[in-house]
Each structure stands twice: as structure tokens, then as C-alpha cells.
Design an enzyme around this catalytic site. Structure first.
Site, short mmCIF file in Angstrom:
data_model
loop_
_atom_site.label_atom_id
_atom_site.label_comp_id
_atom_site.label_asym_id
_atom_site.label_seq_id
_atom_site.Cartn_x
_atom_site.Cartn_y
_atom_site.Cartn_z
CB SER A 221 6.41 -0.03 -2.22
OG SER A 221 6.72 -0.05 -3.60
NE ARG B 249 6.78 6.91 -1.48
CZ ARG B 249 7.37 7.67 -2.42
NH1 ARG B 249 7.57 8.97 -2.22
NH2 ARG B 249 7.73 7.17 -3.56
CD GLU C 171 6.08 3.56 0.58
OE1 GLU C 171 7.24 3.30 0.19
OE2 GLU C 171 5.18 3.94 -0.18
P1 FAD Z 1 -4.77 5.73 3.44
O1 FAD Z 1 -4.08 4.48 3.05
O2 FAD Z 1 -6.23 5.67 3.68
O3 FAD Z 1 -4.05 6.35 4.70
C1 FAD Z 1 -2.63 6.43 4.74
C2 FAD Z 1 -2.24 7.39 5.86
O4 FAD Z 1 -2.68 8.70 5.50
C3 FAD Z 1 -2.94 7.05 7.19
O5 FAD Z 1 -2.05 7.28 8.24
C4 FAD Z 1 -4.08 8.05 7.26
O6 FAD Z 1 -4.43 8.36 8.59
C5 FAD Z 1 -3.49 9.24 6.54
N1 FAD Z 1 -4.52 10.07 5.90
C6 FAD Z 1 -5.37 9.70 4.90
N2 FAD Z 1 -6.16 10.73 4.57
C7 FAD Z 1 -5.81 11.77 5.38
C8 FAD Z 1 -6.28 13.10 5.53
N3 FAD Z 1 -7.27 13.60 4.80
N4 FAD Z 1 -5.69 13.89 6.47
C9 FAD Z 1 -4.68 13.42 7.24
N5 FAD Z 1 -4.21 12.15 7.14
C10 FAD Z 1 -4.76 11.34 6.21
N6 FAD Z 1 2.39 5.20 -2.93
C11 FAD Z 1 3.37 5.99 -3.45
O7 FAD Z 1 3.84 6.91 -2.78
N7 FAD Z 1 3.85 5.76 -4.71
C12 FAD Z 1 3.38 4.78 -5.52
O8 FAD Z 1 3.83 4.63 -6.65
C13 FAD Z 1 2.34 3.95 -5.00
N8 FAD Z 1 1.83 2.95 -5.76
C14 FAD Z 1 0.81 2.19 -5.26
C15 FAD Z 1 0.28 1.18 -6.08
C16 FAD Z 1 -0.77 0.39 -5.60
C17 FAD Z 1 -1.34 -0.68 -6.50
C18 FAD Z 1 -1.28 0.60 -4.30
C19 FAD Z 1 -2.43 -0.22 -3.79
C20 FAD Z 1 -0.74 1.60 -3.48
C21 FAD Z 1 0.31 2.39 -3.94
N9 FAD Z 1 0.88 3.40 -3.16
C22 FAD Z 1 1.86 4.20 -3.68
C23 FAD Z 1 0.44 3.59 -1.75
C24 FAD Z 1 -0.74 4.56 -1.55
O9 FAD Z 1 -1.57 4.63 -2.69
C25 FAD Z 1 -0.27 5.96 -1.16
O10 FAD Z 1 0.48 5.94 0.03
C26 FAD Z 1 -1.45 6.92 -0.97
O11 FAD Z 1 -0.96 8.23 -0.84
C27 FAD Z 1 -2.32 6.60 0.26
O12 FAD Z 1 -3.52 7.37 0.15
P2 FAD Z 1 -4.88 6.88 0.83
O13 FAD Z 1 -5.89 7.93 0.61
O14 FAD Z 1 -5.25 5.52 0.37
O15 FAD Z 1 -4.46 6.86 2.35
#
Ligand code: FAD
Length: 300
Positions: free
Chosen positions: A223, A173, A293
């Protein structure tokens, strides 16, 4: 901020003030951002970063907000939300080039249709490509680093660079993007050819496993804690007897102890109180410190 707003508007850039971030996170929690800016093109995105940096404004970029806890007071500064300008995917042989705003779930489904294997783990991760690279998102024994080829990143200096896997220092992560302020605009992934049917079956297996083990109808952020070395956070929380523990509208899921659900009216303070309670309880019972996380942002 007034100067920033007028500078952005003079250039015809969409900017909204005092926008509740609850509408932009999967937890459906979070106070307002001073500004929410949605670039319509990559050039606009570069202009926005330039304006924010030149005015010394605090800023962050978000994807789908699926790993974010925004405090109730909200975010003092500008939030850049990537949208249709970076919402695309191109397939070239075994390579996929995807815009940072593209849905990871959609990408996994598209890869399966193209007979490309490697993204099956991502079928239920509801983030964007940019967020997934930043977090090195992963599941089912795999993660982004396994298929990552390169990413285009705009740094806050305005420099646009292509970064390759060794430069991103992927770990659990973690990517080096977490140490610098920058925006991923596009990522390229290298997959392996395989028959679509077996990829589809694996995607479905992962989907069914999630439905069985995760409280998916509820608003959540996946998580909450990282797995500490040698442990599973969910197991420790369960063994500490915390499943079902509530604070206000937030509840530790009885289905998956590492998920905190918004049962309807949860505030960020409710979630933060549960996070502290879990950390204290797990530490006192097992001597293990749980590290979130989810990324916690905003005014405390
Ligand atoms: P955001 O939540 O919008 O941002 C997260 C971070 O990424 C922030 O610091 C943001 O500044 C940065 N960021 C976002 N976009 C960019 C960009 N373009 N450039 C630079 N930085 C950026 N995660 C897992 O790893 N494994 C799983 O199995 C998993 N299961 C999930 C299940 C559910 C139901 C939910 C709700 C979440 C889950 N997650 C999981 C967490 C999440 O989906 C991941 O961490 C995902 O990668 C976050 O992406 P996001 O676009 O929503 O980022």
C-alpha cells in the site's frame, strides 16, 4: 566518505560504493547509494554505526526494501543492509526471538509449524522482522504490536538497549523507532499455543485473499498510502477514477488502487508524479489528504 571507506576497510568490513538501490527494493526502483555496508556480525554492526556517527556520515538501515521508494538520484550516505548475521529465529515455549534480518513471511510459517498463533496476519508481508517492528506492520485486523514483547536496539550513541512494548508507542504503522535513529537487531514475540492445522488454514486464507486482491506478480511496495481516519485509501483512489492511471512505467493497479506497480521501466520520478496526482485528485474530490505509507528516501 573516503575516510569512512578506509576506516571500514581497515577493519575488514564489507563495503561497496555506488550501489544501485533498485536491486535492494521490491519496487526495483532507485538510484545508487554512496556506500552499501553489510555487517557480518552484530559487533561489526556496532563498529559500523560508530564509524559513521564519528565521521558525521548520513546513514540508514534497510531490510528487504519492501516499503521504500528511493529517488532516482539515489542516497547520499551509507546504507546498512542487515544480512545473515541477523537472519535467525529461536523458539522457546510461546516466545520467538528473531534476528532483525529474518523474513516475516518465514517467521509466520515457522510459527504455524510450532503451533504458535498470532503471526497469521504476517504471512504475506514481504519484509524483515526489523522493518516490521519499525513500521508496526499489520494486516487483517492485527499488527506487530499485538504480539510484540521486546526488541534489542543499537542507538546511534552506541548504546544497546532492550525496548519493551510501552516504550515503542505502537500505533497504526507507527513505532517510536521512527523518531530516533537506531537499528533493531533482534525482536521477541509472545504467541499463543494453538493447533498447527487451524493456524495453517488461516495463513492460507490470508494468502488466497492477497492473491485475489493484490497485483502480486508486479514489482511494488504494498500500500502506497496510509488509510486516513474513517476511510480506506484504496476506495478513495478508486472512487476518484484513478485505477489504471499511468505515468511513464508506473501504473495505479486496476486490482488494488492503493498499489502502484512498476510495469517494467518505472523510475522514482514516475511513482512520485503518480503519488502527487493521486493526492491532488483525492483532495479535490473528497477533501481528504492522503499521506504516503511508503518511506521516500534519497536526493530529490
Ligand atoms: P524496509 O522497506 O527495508 O525499510 C522500511 C523502514 O524500516 C525504513 O525506514 C528502514 O530504515 C526501517 N528499518 C528496516 N529494518 C530496520 C531495522 N533492523 N532497524 C530499524 N529500522 C529498520 N506492510 C504492512 O504493514 N501490511 C501489509 O499487508 C503489507 N503488504 C505488502 C505487500 C507487498 C506485496 C509489499 C511489497 C509490501 C507490503 N507491505 C505491507 C510493506 C512492507 O512489507 C512492510 O512495511 C515491511 O514491514 C517493511 O519491512 P522491510 O524489511 O522491507 O523494511
Amino acid at each position: 566518505m573516503k575516510q569512512v571507506i578506509s576506516c571500514l576497510r581497515e577493519r575488514g568490513i564489507d563495503v561497496a560504493c555506488n550501489v544501485p538501490l533498485a536491486d535492494h527494493t521490491t519496487w526495483k526502483i532507485g538510484g545508487p547509494a554512496d556506500l552499501l555496508i553489510t555487517p557480518n556480525t552484530k559487533v561489526e554492526l556496532m563498529e559500523i554505526i560508530n564509524i559513521l556517527v564519528n565521521h558525521g556520515a548520513f546513514w540508514m538501515v534497510i531490510g528487504k526494501g519492501s516499503n521504500l521508494l528511493v529517488t532516482d538520484k539515489g542516497f547520499r550516505g551509507a546504507v546498512i543492509k542487515l544480512n545473515q548475521a541477523l537472519d535467525y529465529a529461536r523458539f522457546e515455549g510461546n516466545m520467538i526471538h528473531a534476528g532483525a534480518a529474518y523474513s516475516l513471511i518465514k517467521l509466520a510459517a515457522m510459527a504455524s509449524k510450532h503451533g504458535l498463533s498470532g503471526l497469521e496476519f504476517a504471512g504475506g508481508i514481504p519484509g524483515t522482522v526489523g522493518g516490521a517492528v519499525y513500521m508496526n506492520a499489520g494486516a487483517s485486523g492485527s499488527d506487530i504490536s499485538r504480539i510484540f514483547h521486546s526488541a534489542e536496539v543499537i542507538h546511534e550513541t552506541g548504546e544497546v538497549r532492550m525496548l519493551y512494548a510501552d516504550e515503542l508507542q505502537f500505533a497504526y504503522r507507527h513505532s517510536s523507532l521512527q523518531n530516533h535513529r537506531g537499528v533493531v537487531t533482534e525482536a521477541s514475540f509472545q504467541l499463543a499455543s494453538q493447533d498447527s492445522e487451524s493456524i495453517r488454514q488461516l495463513l492460507n486464507q490470508h494468502k488466497e485473499a492477497r492473491l485475489k486482491t493484490q497485483p502480486l506478480p508486479f514489482d511494488c511496495a504494498g500500500s502506497v498510502f496510509r488509510n486516513p481516519p474513517g476511510h480506506y485509501a484504496a476506495r478513495l483512489i478508486e472512487q476518484a477514477g484513478l485505477k489504471g492511471t499511468r505515468h511513464g512505467g508506473a501504473e495505479v493497479s486496476t486490482k488494488h488502487a492503493n498499489f502502484i506497480m512498476n510495469t517494467g521501466q518505472a523510475t522514482a520520478s514516475d511513482v512520485l508524479a503518480l503519488i502527487s496526482r493521486i493526492q491532488e485528485e483525492v483532495h479535490s474530490q473528497f477533501g481528504v489528504h492522503l499521506v504516503p505509507e511508503v518511506i521516500i528516501v534519497g536526493e530529490q
